[in-house]
Design a protein around this motif. Structure first.
Motif, PDB file in Angstrom:
ATOM      1  N   TYR A  59      18.591  34.130 -20.268  1.00 53.20           N
ATOM      2  CA  TYR A  59      19.829  34.099 -19.500  1.00 53.20           C
ATOM      3  C   TYR A  59      20.484  32.727 -19.593  1.00 53.20           C
ATOM      4  O   TYR A  59      19.799  31.697 -19.682  1.00 53.20           O
ATOM      5  N   VAL A  60      21.784  32.721 -19.516  1.00 50.95           N
ATOM      6  CA  VAL A  60      22.492  31.457 -19.377  1.00 50.95           C
ATOM      7  C   VAL A  60      22.240  30.945 -17.964  1.00 50.95           C
ATOM      8  O   VAL A  60      22.028  31.727 -17.025  1.00 50.95           O
ATOM      9  N   ASP A  61      22.223  29.654 -17.801  1.00 52.89           N
ATOM     10  CA  ASP A  61      21.847  29.072 -16.508  1.00 52.89           C
ATOM     11  C   ASP A  61      22.676  29.591 -15.343  1.00 52.89           C
ATOM     12  O   ASP A  61      22.164  29.784 -14.236  1.00 52.89           O
ATOM     13  N   SER A  62      23.948  29.839 -15.580  1.00 51.50           N
ATOM     14  CA  SER A  62      24.838  30.218 -14.478  1.00 51.50           C
ATOM     15  C   SER A  62      24.525  31.586 -13.879  1.00 51.50           C
ATOM     16  O   SER A  62      24.998  31.889 -12.779  1.00 51.50           O
ATOM     17  N   VAL A  63      23.728  32.415 -14.575  1.00 54.96           N
ATOM     18  CA  VAL A  63      23.414  33.741 -14.036  1.00 54.96           C
ATOM     19  C   VAL A  63      21.938  33.916 -13.739  1.00 54.96           C
ATOM     20  O   VAL A  63      21.537  34.962 -13.212  1.00 54.96           O
ATOM     21  N   LYS A  64      21.136  32.918 -14.050  1.00 47.72           N
ATOM     22  CA  LYS A  64      19.701  33.031 -13.790  1.00 47.72           C
ATOM     23  C   LYS A  64      19.443  33.280 -12.305  1.00 47.72           C
ATOM     24  O   LYS A  64      20.032  32.616 -11.450  1.00 47.72           O
ATOM     25  N   GLY A  65      18.570  34.221 -12.038  1.00 47.71           N
ATOM     26  CA  GLY A  65      18.242  34.553 -10.659  1.00 47.71           C
ATOM     27  C   GLY A  65      19.197  35.557 -10.029  1.00 47.71           C
ATOM     28  O   GLY A  65      18.937  36.052  -8.931  1.00 47.71           O
ATOM     29  N   ARG A  66      20.307  35.858 -10.700  1.00 49.04           N
ATOM     30  CA  ARG A  66      21.277  36.818 -10.164  1.00 49.04           C
ATOM     31  C   ARG A  66      21.429  38.049 -11.046  1.00 49.04           C
ATOM     32  O   ARG A  66      21.639  39.154 -10.543  1.00 49.04           O
ATOM     33  N   PHE A  67      21.338  37.879 -12.355  1.00 53.79           N
ATOM     34  CA  PHE A  67      21.511  38.977 -13.304  1.00 53.79           C
ATOM     35  C   PHE A  67      20.153  39.360 -13.884  1.00 53.79           C
ATOM     36  O   PHE A  67      19.287  38.496 -14.107  1.00 53.79           O
ATOM     37  N   VAL A  68      20.001  40.656 -14.150  1.00 58.17           N
ATOM     38  CA  VAL A  68      18.793  41.166 -14.790  1.00 58.17           C
ATOM     39  C   VAL A  68      19.202  42.093 -15.918  1.00 58.17           C
ATOM     40  O   VAL A  68      19.904  43.086 -15.690  1.00 58.17           O
ATOM     41  N   ILE A  69      18.745  41.765 -17.117  1.00 60.45           N
ATOM     42  CA  ILE A  69      19.038  42.601 -18.286  1.00 60.45           C
ATOM     43  C   ILE A  69      17.848  43.509 -18.562  1.00 60.45           C
ATOM     44  O   ILE A  69      16.696  43.112 -18.359  1.00 60.45           O
ATOM     45  N   SER A  70      18.123  44.719 -18.995  1.00 61.08           N
ATOM     46  CA  SER A  70      17.051  45.646 -19.344  1.00 61.08           C
ATOM     47  C   SER A  70      17.524  46.539 -20.479  1.00 61.08           C
ATOM     48  O   SER A  70      18.724  46.680 -20.706  1.00 61.08           O
ATOM     49  N   ARG A  71      16.580  47.120 -21.167  1.00 62.22           N
ATOM     50  CA  ARG A  71      16.927  48.045 -22.240  1.00 62.22           C
ATOM     51  C   ARG A  71      15.934  49.187 -22.272  1.00 62.22           C
ATOM     52  O   ARG A  71      14.754  49.006 -21.915  1.00 62.22           O
ATOM     53  N   ASP A  72      16.403  50.344 -22.682  1.00 57.29           N
ATOM     54  CA  ASP A  72      15.567  51.535 -22.817  1.00 57.29           C
ATOM     55  C   ASP A  72      15.700  51.999 -24.254  1.00 57.29           C
ATOM     56  O   ASP A  72      16.716  52.591 -24.635  1.00 57.29           O
ATOM     57  N   ASN A  73      14.687  51.719 -25.046  1.00 63.47           N
ATOM     58  CA  ASN A  73      14.748  52.046 -26.473  1.00 63.47           C
ATOM     59  C   ASN A  73      14.638  53.544 -26.744  1.00 63.47           C
ATOM     60  O   ASN A  73      14.939  53.983 -27.847  1.00 63.47           O
ATOM     61  N   VAL A  74      14.200  54.299 -25.754  1.00 61.87           N
ATOM     62  CA  VAL A  74      14.114  55.752 -25.902  1.00 61.87           C
ATOM     63  C   VAL A  74      15.469  56.399 -25.615  1.00 61.87           C
ATOM     64  O   VAL A  74      15.929  57.273 -26.344  1.00 61.87           O
ATOM     65  N   LYS A  75      16.110  55.941 -24.545  1.00 58.84           N
ATOM     66  CA  LYS A  75      17.417  56.485 -24.164  1.00 58.84           C
ATOM     67  C   LYS A  75      18.573  55.775 -24.870  1.00 58.84           C
ATOM     68  O   LYS A  75      19.728  56.139 -24.673  1.00 58.84           O
ATOM     69  N   ASN A  76      18.243  54.760 -25.648  1.00 57.76           N
ATOM     70  CA  ASN A  76      19.259  54.008 -26.396  1.00 57.76           C
ATOM     71  C   ASN A  76      20.316  53.411 -25.480  1.00 57.76           C
ATOM     72  O   ASN A  76      21.529  53.537 -25.715  1.00 57.76           O
ATOM     73  N   LYS A  77      19.853  52.770 -24.424  1.00 51.03           N
ATOM     74  CA  LYS A  77      20.756  52.175 -23.454  1.00 51.03           C
ATOM     75  C   LYS A  77      20.289  50.771 -23.095  1.00 51.03           C
ATOM     76  O   LYS A  77      19.104  50.455 -23.182  1.00 51.03           O
ATOM     77  N   MET A  78      21.260  49.974 -22.682  1.00 48.22           N
ATOM     78  CA  MET A  78      20.962  48.651 -22.167  1.00 48.22           C
ATOM     79  C   MET A  78      21.768  48.482 -20.887  1.00 48.22           C
ATOM     80  O   MET A  78      22.861  49.060 -20.761  1.00 48.22           O
TER      81      MET A  78
END
Length: 113
Positions: A59-78
């Protein structure tokens, strides 16, 4: 080339949350590093978060602790879960392979009282 479509942007107040989605036209399993970018008019596009196929996130510093990224390689979504939003998070958000590729339409996030 895999096509990625962003959705979930909205107008929210400071402190609220949003969840952005990025849906792929085909398997994302082979895309090693996927990222969420954002752009404010007049400024360069910024990589705010990325995630590898193995699930390692950055994460870029300005969003650390506030944003969470995730991905599902089965459902082809992020996804990008954005919490405690601030006015400075206002931008158009895009998803794309960090290695390169074309840009989609993006999804607009506006944070305003």
């Amino acid at each position: 080339q895999v096509q990625l479509v962003e959705s979930g942007g909205n107008l929210v107040q400071p402190g609220e949350s949003l969840r952005l989605s990025c849906e792929a036209s085909e398997s994302i399993f082979g895309i090693w590093n996927l990222g969420w970018y954002r752009q404010v008019p007049g400024y360069q596009r910024e990589l705010v978060a990325s995630i590898t196929a193995g699930g390692n996130a950055n994460y870029v510093d300005s969003v650390k602790g506030r944003f969470v990224i995730s991905r599902d390689n089965v459902k082809n979504k992020m996804s990008l879960q954005m919490n405690n939003l601030r006015p400075e998070d206002t931008a158009v958000y895009y998803c794309r392979s960090v290695a390169g590729g074309s840009w989609g339409q993006g999804t607009r996030v506006t944070v305003s009282p």
